[in-house]
Design a protein around this motif. Sequence first.
Motif, mmCIF file in Angstrom:
data_model
loop_
_atom_site.group_PDB
_atom_site.id
_atom_site.type_symbol
_atom_site.label_atom_id
_atom_site.label_comp_id
_atom_site.label_asym_id
_atom_site.label_seq_id
_atom_site.Cartn_x
_atom_site.Cartn_y
_atom_site.Cartn_z
ATOM 1 N N GLN A 89 1.071 -1.015 0.107
ATOM 2 C CA GLN A 89 0.051 -0.102 0.055
ATOM 3 C C GLN A 89 0.849 1.332 0.133
ATOM 4 N N TRP A 90 1.962 1.079 0.639
ATOM 5 C CA TRP A 90 2.913 2.323 0.527
ATOM 6 C C TRP A 90 3.567 2.527 -0.674
ATOM 7 N N LEU A 91 3.814 1.326 -1.502
ATOM 8 C CA LEU A 91 4.402 1.499 -2.773
ATOM 9 C C LEU A 91 3.332 2.121 -3.805
ATOM 10 N N ALA A 92 2.071 1.731 -3.518
ATOM 11 C CA ALA A 92 1.021 2.299 -4.549
ATOM 12 C C ALA A 92 0.775 3.737 -4.245
ATOM 13 N N PHE A 93 1.004 4.043 -2.931
ATOM 14 C CA PHE A 93 0.647 5.484 -2.905
ATOM 15 C C PHE A 93 1.697 6.230 -3.300
ATOM 16 N N ASN A 126 1.548 0.553 19.178
ATOM 17 C CA ASN A 126 2.767 -0.125 19.020
ATOM 18 C C ASN A 126 2.759 -0.345 17.335
ATOM 19 N N ARG A 127 1.746 -0.615 16.888
ATOM 20 C CA ARG A 127 1.674 -1.079 15.476
ATOM 21 C C ARG A 127 1.932 0.240 14.665
ATOM 22 N N HIS A 128 1.212 1.507 15.056
ATOM 23 C CA HIS A 128 1.435 2.539 14.429
ATOM 24 C C HIS A 128 2.939 2.953 14.474
ATOM 25 N N LEU A 129 3.475 2.939 15.351
ATOM 26 C CA LEU A 129 4.876 3.239 15.594
ATOM 27 C C LEU A 129 6.054 2.519 14.621
ATOM 28 N N VAL A 130 5.748 1.135 14.773
ATOM 29 C CA VAL A 130 6.288 0.268 13.867
ATOM 30 C C VAL A 130 6.279 0.568 12.280
ATOM 31 N N LEU A 131 5.167 0.907 11.840
ATOM 32 C CA LEU A 131 4.757 1.210 10.540
ATOM 33 C C LEU A 131 5.315 2.954 10.339
ATOM 34 N N HIS A 132 5.200 3.584 11.106
ATOM 35 C CA HIS A 132 5.767 5.060 11.067
ATOM 36 C C HIS A 132 7.247 4.861 10.996
ATOM 37 N N GLU A 133 7.881 4.325 11.534
ATOM 38 C CA GLU A 133 9.437 4.213 11.596
ATOM 39 C C GLU A 133 9.688 3.358 10.221
ATOM 40 N N GLY A 134 9.062 2.377 9.844
ATOM 41 C CA GLY A 134 9.419 1.542 8.676
ATOM 42 C C GLY A 134 9.220 2.483 7.574
ATOM 43 N N ILE A 135 8.260 3.365 7.323
ATOM 44 C CA ILE A 135 8.105 4.243 6.288
ATOM 45 C C ILE A 135 9.415 5.019 6.098
ATOM 46 N N HIS A 136 9.831 5.626 7.289
ATOM 47 C CA HIS A 136 11.176 6.180 7.066
ATOM 48 C C HIS A 136 12.430 5.631 6.410
ATOM 49 N N SER A 137 12.420 4.250 6.794
ATOM 50 C CA SER A 137 13.343 3.306 6.323
ATOM 51 C C SER A 137 13.303 3.110 4.820
ATOM 52 N N LEU A 181 0.749 7.479 6.520
ATOM 53 C CA LEU A 181 0.641 6.302 5.906
ATOM 54 C C LEU A 181 0.839 5.130 7.155
ATOM 55 N N ALA A 182 0.920 5.786 8.406
ATOM 56 C CA ALA A 182 1.033 4.824 9.408
ATOM 57 C C ALA A 182 -0.426 4.855 10.191
ATOM 58 N N LEU A 183 -1.332 5.816 9.815
ATOM 59 C CA LEU A 183 -2.658 5.837 10.426
ATOM 60 C C LEU A 183 -3.514 4.687 9.798
ATOM 61 N N HIS A 184 -4.166 3.952 10.801
ATOM 62 C CA HIS A 184 -4.749 2.483 10.331
ATOM 63 C C HIS A 184 -5.883 2.577 11.157
ATOM 64 N N ARG A 185 -6.491 1.610 10.964
ATOM 65 C CA ARG A 185 -7.577 0.893 11.736
ATOM 66 C C ARG A 185 -7.179 -0.541 12.188
ATOM 67 N N ASP A 186 -7.544 -0.825 13.440
ATOM 68 C CA ASP A 186 -7.457 -2.416 13.886
ATOM 69 C C ASP A 186 -8.052 -3.144 13.071
ATOM 70 N N ARG A 187 -7.494 -4.346 12.803
ATOM 71 C CA ARG A 187 -8.540 -5.405 12.234
ATOM 72 C C ARG A 187 -9.779 -5.774 13.057
ATOM 73 N N VAL A 188 -10.747 -5.738 12.799
ATOM 74 C CA VAL A 188 -11.953 -6.179 13.609
ATOM 75 C C VAL A 188 -12.832 -7.243 13.114
ATOM 76 N N THR A 236 -5.872 -1.746 6.224
ATOM 77 C CA THR A 236 -5.884 -0.727 5.297
ATOM 78 C C THR A 236 -5.108 0.526 6.037
ATOM 79 N N ILE A 237 -4.314 1.132 5.276
ATOM 80 C CA ILE A 237 -3.593 2.529 6.055
ATOM 81 C C ILE A 237 -4.317 3.614 5.327
ATOM 82 N N ASN A 238 -3.750 4.768 6.016
ATOM 83 C CA ASN A 238 -4.309 6.097 5.950
ATOM 84 C C ASN A 238 -5.953 6.041 5.812
ATOM 85 N N GLN A 239 -6.286 5.578 6.810
ATOM 86 C CA GLN A 239 -7.516 5.524 7.353
ATOM 87 C C GLN A 239 -7.924 6.431 8.580
#
Length: 493
Positions: A85-89, A147-158, A180-187, A213-216
């Motif tokens: 999804q990041w790559l598609a963005f 925790n998930r948000h921060l892992v995604l956030h830092e991963g986007i920087h890398s 791109l780290a903003l998302h919703r929990d799977r429910v 999905t990201i950017n939610q």
Amino acid sequence: MTWRAEYAGGMMDKRLQTQLWRVLFAMAIGGIVSFPLPTLFADESSDSKAGWLTRESQHLRLTSDVDDPALLDDLVRSFDDAVPQWLAFWNVPESQAAQWKIQAYLMQNVDAFRQSGAVPDYLPRFEHGYATPNTIWILYQDTPYYNRHLVLHEGIHSLAIELFGAGGPSWYMEGTAELLALHRDRVPAPSRKPRLGVPGNAGVLAQSMDAFTINQLPRNRLDTPGWGRYKMVARQREAGTQPTLKSVLKLPTQLNGKVEAYTWCWAAASLFTQAPESRDAFLKAARRGSDQTEAFTSEFYRDVAAEWPVLSARWRLMLHDLDYGFDWSRHQVQLSTADPRANGSVIQMNVTPDQSWQSVGVWFPQGAKLRFAAEGRCHVTPDWISEPAGITLEYNRGSPLGQLQVCVLPIATPAGKTIPPLDIRPVIPRADVAAFTASPSSTKDTPVTGSQLVEITEPSWVLLRINLPAGHSPVEATTPPQEAYQVQITPSR
């Protein structure tokens, strides 16, 4: 290559970072120094000896002292789901990152990781997370979401370093990462699956999981526990200290973990990617990510300069309305610098509940005076129907639910560092309705004319809306097919 710190400041000059990283890497390869550099994979046996857990996926190897296998499994799975999804963005082919993989550390006892060498001595102290080209470090948080948000956030920087050399200056880099780290929990969600061997292939309800999905944008507080950006927006809105859009682009390189700074970076990135005037320019700018100087911002501004009055106006509207349930599909008001000037004729329009602000379609010069008349009904809940004055059984943002409101939106970009409050008022005050219904000649089908005169003090757009909560969903109604208030705008001398 370069490294950068997240949430905790510690960001030195980017050119110096790049030089230092290359020198350290060259020295390590040549055997000149022996301290541990961030590596893509730590020694798994040392992880086991320390009692740490490791989970590995296509793009992430996660090591943690958190004894929660389900959380770690979720983090690596979510990371892999996010990468395409990041790559598609960014409109980057998936093949370009097929071999990309980083090491992550989720840490409760940071000192233990430092003693083991997993956190090198030369890394500064950080409050939430830190990223380098192939390694990220995250301090354990209280909620799985954050925790998930921060892992995604830092991963986007890398990943931005991998694809573009870096992520641009702070406003762009942090804004993109937050977006791109903003998302919703799977429910769990009900889904209907076929029953094998049952005549007619009747379905049964089963539990499935929403796609990750990201950017939610969050619908409510439960969507993003611990995130807190809307709380910051509301606090600054009440204090009258929300920044202008241009001041966000001038944020310093070192944000030093300030929540408000990350809030504005994210809000700007959300606007720039949603507004038709800036989306292409914002995405194109990612390719210049290695440039973290003022030249990056200057070039972006040149790309959107002709539309800056519209973007600035959209920023003011967004910050006024941003709250849980905010949905860009309802807040895409039609604005343009090419809108014609009002010619003094009477304007008639319908205002519908499925959209927030709706433009009159022209701009008004300084000195114009307008009077409004309105009629019609619309559902504001499945059981409640409102007329233009609104209903006082329930309020939204201090005004009656369903109230028809007018906003005078200046075309000129606000001067200074903060945005002034918007001029928003009821079109038909309730006192006018009482006076109208008391008149013996009044009829149900006659429009109610407001007593107040709206005077334009500077060139402005004029917008109308029905006052409804940010997360309002239009009520399905068969009669009439399209609910609306009918509005007449008459120039007055």
